[in-house]
Scaffold this motif. Structure first.
Motif, PDB file in Angstrom:
ATOM      1  N   ALA A  10       0.828  -1.205   0.000  1.00  0.00           N
ATOM      2  CA  ALA A  10       0.000   0.000   0.000  1.00  0.00           C
ATOM      3  C   ALA A  10       0.856   1.244   0.000  1.00  0.00           C
ATOM      4  N   LEU A  11       1.989   1.180   0.685  1.00  0.00           N
ATOM      5  CA  LEU A  11       2.902   2.317   0.705  1.00  0.00           C
ATOM      6  C   LEU A  11       3.396   2.653  -0.686  1.00  0.00           C
ATOM      7  N   ALA A  12       3.757   1.647  -1.457  1.00  0.00           N
ATOM      8  CA  ALA A  12       4.278   1.891  -2.807  1.00  0.00           C
ATOM      9  C   ALA A  12       3.243   2.565  -3.690  1.00  0.00           C
ATOM     10  N   LEU A  13       1.989   2.222  -3.531  1.00  0.00           N
ATOM     11  CA  LEU A  13       0.938   2.797  -4.372  1.00  0.00           C
ATOM     12  C   LEU A  13       0.654   4.243  -4.021  1.00  0.00           C
ATOM     13  N   THR A  14       0.871   4.615  -2.786  1.00  0.00           N
ATOM     14  CA  THR A  14       0.480   5.963  -2.365  1.00  0.00           C
ATOM     15  C   THR A  14       1.611   6.976  -2.413  1.00  0.00           C
ATOM     16  N   LEU A  15       2.856   6.524  -2.380  1.00  0.00           N
ATOM     17  CA  LEU A  15       3.963   7.478  -2.340  1.00  0.00           C
ATOM     18  C   LEU A  15       3.986   8.385  -3.559  1.00  0.00           C
ATOM     19  N   ALA A  16       3.601   7.877  -4.709  1.00  0.00           N
ATOM     20  CA  ALA A  16       3.657   8.672  -5.936  1.00  0.00           C
ATOM     21  C   ALA A  16       2.724   9.861  -5.871  1.00  0.00           C
ATOM     22  N   ALA A  17       1.658   9.749  -5.087  1.00  0.00           N
ATOM     23  CA  ALA A  17       0.681  10.835  -5.009  1.00  0.00           C
ATOM     24  C   ALA A  17       1.001  11.815  -3.902  1.00  0.00           C
ATOM     25  N   ASN A  26      -6.278  13.017   1.717  1.00  0.00           N
ATOM     26  CA  ASN A  26      -7.711  12.851   1.884  1.00  0.00           C
ATOM     27  C   ASN A  26      -8.031  11.458   2.399  1.00  0.00           C
ATOM     28  N   ASN A  27      -9.299  11.205   2.658  1.00  0.00           N
ATOM     29  CA  ASN A  27      -9.703   9.954   3.283  1.00  0.00           C
ATOM     30  C   ASN A  27      -9.524   8.745   2.375  1.00  0.00           C
ATOM     31  N   ASP A  28      -9.197   8.974   1.087  1.00  0.00           N
ATOM     32  CA  ASP A  28      -8.941   7.854   0.190  1.00  0.00           C
ATOM     33  C   ASP A  28      -7.512   7.354   0.305  1.00  0.00           C
ATOM     34  N   GLY A  29      -6.682   8.057   1.043  1.00  0.00           N
ATOM     35  CA  GLY A  29      -5.283   7.671   1.202  1.00  0.00           C
ATOM     36  C   GLY A  29      -4.851   7.843   2.636  1.00  0.00           C
ATOM     37  N   PRO A  30      -3.560   7.756   2.895  1.00  0.00           N
ATOM     38  CA  PRO A  30      -3.062   7.902   4.263  1.00  0.00           C
ATOM     39  C   PRO A  30      -3.329   9.305   4.802  1.00  0.00           C
ATOM     40  N   VAL A  31      -3.557   9.392   6.094  1.00  0.00           N
ATOM     41  CA  VAL A  31      -3.849  10.657   6.767  1.00  0.00           C
ATOM     42  C   VAL A  31      -2.796  10.884   7.847  1.00  0.00           C
ATOM     43  N   ALA A  32      -2.180  12.043   7.840  1.00  0.00           N
ATOM     44  CA  ALA A  32      -1.138  12.355   8.821  1.00  0.00           C
ATOM     45  C   ALA A  32      -1.746  12.550  10.199  1.00  0.00           C
ATOM     46  N   ALA A  33      -1.127  11.939  11.207  1.00  0.00           N
ATOM     47  CA  ALA A  33      -1.554  12.128  12.588  1.00  0.00           C
ATOM     48  C   ALA A  33      -1.174  13.529  13.053  1.00  0.00           C
ATOM     49  N   GLN A  34      -2.030  14.110  13.876  1.00  0.00           N
ATOM     50  CA  GLN A  34      -1.764  15.401  14.496  1.00  0.00           C
ATOM     51  C   GLN A  34      -1.774  15.204  16.003  1.00  0.00           C
ATOM     52  N   PHE A  35      -0.831  15.851  16.701  1.00  0.00           N
ATOM     53  CA  PHE A  35      -0.692  15.625  18.127  1.00  0.00           C
ATOM     54  C   PHE A  35      -0.854  16.926  18.904  1.00  0.00           C
ATOM     55  N   THR A  36      -1.665  16.873  19.956  1.00  0.00           N
ATOM     56  CA  THR A  36      -1.784  17.971  20.906  1.00  0.00           C
ATOM     57  C   THR A  36      -1.432  17.425  22.281  1.00  0.00           C
ATOM     58  N   ASN A  89      -3.684   4.721   7.784  1.00  0.00           N
ATOM     59  CA  ASN A  89      -4.119   4.311   6.452  1.00  0.00           C
ATOM     60  C   ASN A  89      -5.281   3.314   6.475  1.00  0.00           C
ATOM     61  N   ASP A  90      -5.930   3.147   7.637  1.00  0.00           N
ATOM     62  CA  ASP A  90      -7.088   2.268   7.689  1.00  0.00           C
ATOM     63  C   ASP A  90      -8.039   2.800   8.755  1.00  0.00           C
ATOM     64  N   THR A  91      -9.130   2.129   8.956  1.00  0.00           N
ATOM     65  CA  THR A  91     -10.140   2.606   9.894  1.00  0.00           C
ATOM     66  C   THR A  91      -9.860   2.174  11.326  1.00  0.00           C
ATOM     67  N   GLU A  92      -8.824   1.381  11.512  1.00  0.00           N
ATOM     68  CA  GLU A  92      -8.506   0.911  12.860  1.00  0.00           C
ATOM     69  C   GLU A  92      -8.018   2.055  13.735  1.00  0.00           C
ATOM     70  N   THR A  93      -8.496   2.088  14.974  1.00  0.00           N
ATOM     71  CA  THR A  93      -8.056   3.091  15.934  1.00  0.00           C
ATOM     72  C   THR A  93      -6.735   2.667  16.569  1.00  0.00           C
TER      73      THR A  93
END
Length: 297
Positions: A10-17, A26-36, A89-93
């Motif tokens: 999955a990483l290989a497919l998304t790095l190009a974008a 966006n929600n179709d790909g990986p989402v960066a975590a934000q920390f407070t 990159n998935d719905t798992e918490t």
């Protein structure tokens, strides 16, 4: 380099974008975590300054089941990646823990850092904090180390307020240093669990030097149970004279123990008479006055 919660394919497919290392996709790909992050009872969190929480340039280390010791640094009031970005990159918490201050992998052994809290080791680099239980996912990428998941102090804090008694004038003669005996100073902090441990089972004196004109001092110590055969002896030199007092052991939250996350504040009055010692005030790590400890000639 990026740290991602998904398989290599999955990483290989998304790095190009992905053109921006810190981009939140966006929600179709990986989402960066934000920390407070906040600090529980956030007061006096540094040796030489008063604070209400983290300040810019503070760096925390983040851990989870999938990642180890990823640094995030605070800039302009927000924590951001220091070279490595954590992605979902998935719905798992995912559940995270974090510690402060960040240490490089080369300074750790199985996630554990060893320190000595003697006179040479005092400073924010041993103000160990730990947080756990904060969660995040692609649909909720903000990981909040706040509230019940806020950072908590893992060390104990001992504070001394020196006061003028009869025949003493700090505006004329300044305090040079004080020495506390009876505490063990060598131990470890586990960056993955927040646990501390003593590794040398004998006390060493701790010397605290005063800035010109200062009348207060404080030090971080490892939580520890006190040995009845080794009293807490404090000495301070003023105007060429050494004042000494034996401090009472803590009475709470556990008798004869300095507990993690608690401040033990002693008011010490110097005068030209005898010596009296009373119980200190013991509070969660926050401002508080103490009962008096009088050190006199």
């Amino acid at each position: 380099m990026k740290t991602r919660f998904f398989a290599f394919a999955a990483l290989a497919l998304t790095l190009a974008a992905c053109n921006n290392e810190n981009e939140i996709l966006n929600n179709d790909g990986p989402v960066a975590a934000q920390f407070t992050a906040d600090i529980y009872k956030a007061v006096s969190t540094r040796v030489n300054s008063e604070g209400t929480g983290f300040t810019d340039n503070d760096c925390i280390g983040i851990n989870s089941e999938d990642i180890t010791n990823v640094p995030y640094v605070r800039e302009n009031g927000q924590f951001g990646p220091k070279g490595t970005t954590i992605y979902f990159n998935d719905t798992e918490t995912k559940t995270f823990s974090a510690y402060y201050p960040y240490r490089e992998d080369s300074e750790l052994q199985n996630g554990i850092v060893s320190v000595n809290t003697d006179q040479y080791g005092q400073g924010p680099e041993i103000d160990f904090l730990f947080a756990s239980g904060a969660t995040g996912s692609t649909s909720s990428p903000t990981v909040s180390f706040t509230g019940e998941h806020a950072f908590k102090h893992c060390m104990s804090l001992v504070k001394f307020n020196f006061l003028e008694g009869e025949g003493v004038d700090f505006s004329e003669k300044i305090l040079k240093h004080c020495i506390l005996e009876g505490l063990k100073t060598v131990g470890t902090f586990n960056t993955t669990t927040g646990e501390t441990a003593l590794t040398v089972n004998y006390p060493s004196p701790i010397t605290m030097w005063f800035d010109d004109g200062a009348t207060t001092s404080q030090l971080f110590i490892f939580p520890q149970t006190l040995d009845f055969t080794t009293p807490l002896n404090l000495s301070v030199v003023y105007n060429g004279v050494e004042y000494t007092a034996t401090l009472p052991n803590p009475s709470k939250p556990v008798a004869n123990q300095f507990s993690a996350g608690y401040a033990y504040t002693y008011n010490i009055t110097l005068s030209n008479k005898g010596i009296t010692v009373e119980e200190p005030e013991i509070t969660p790590w926050e401002p508080g006055n103490s009962n008096d400890v009088s050190a006199e000639l």
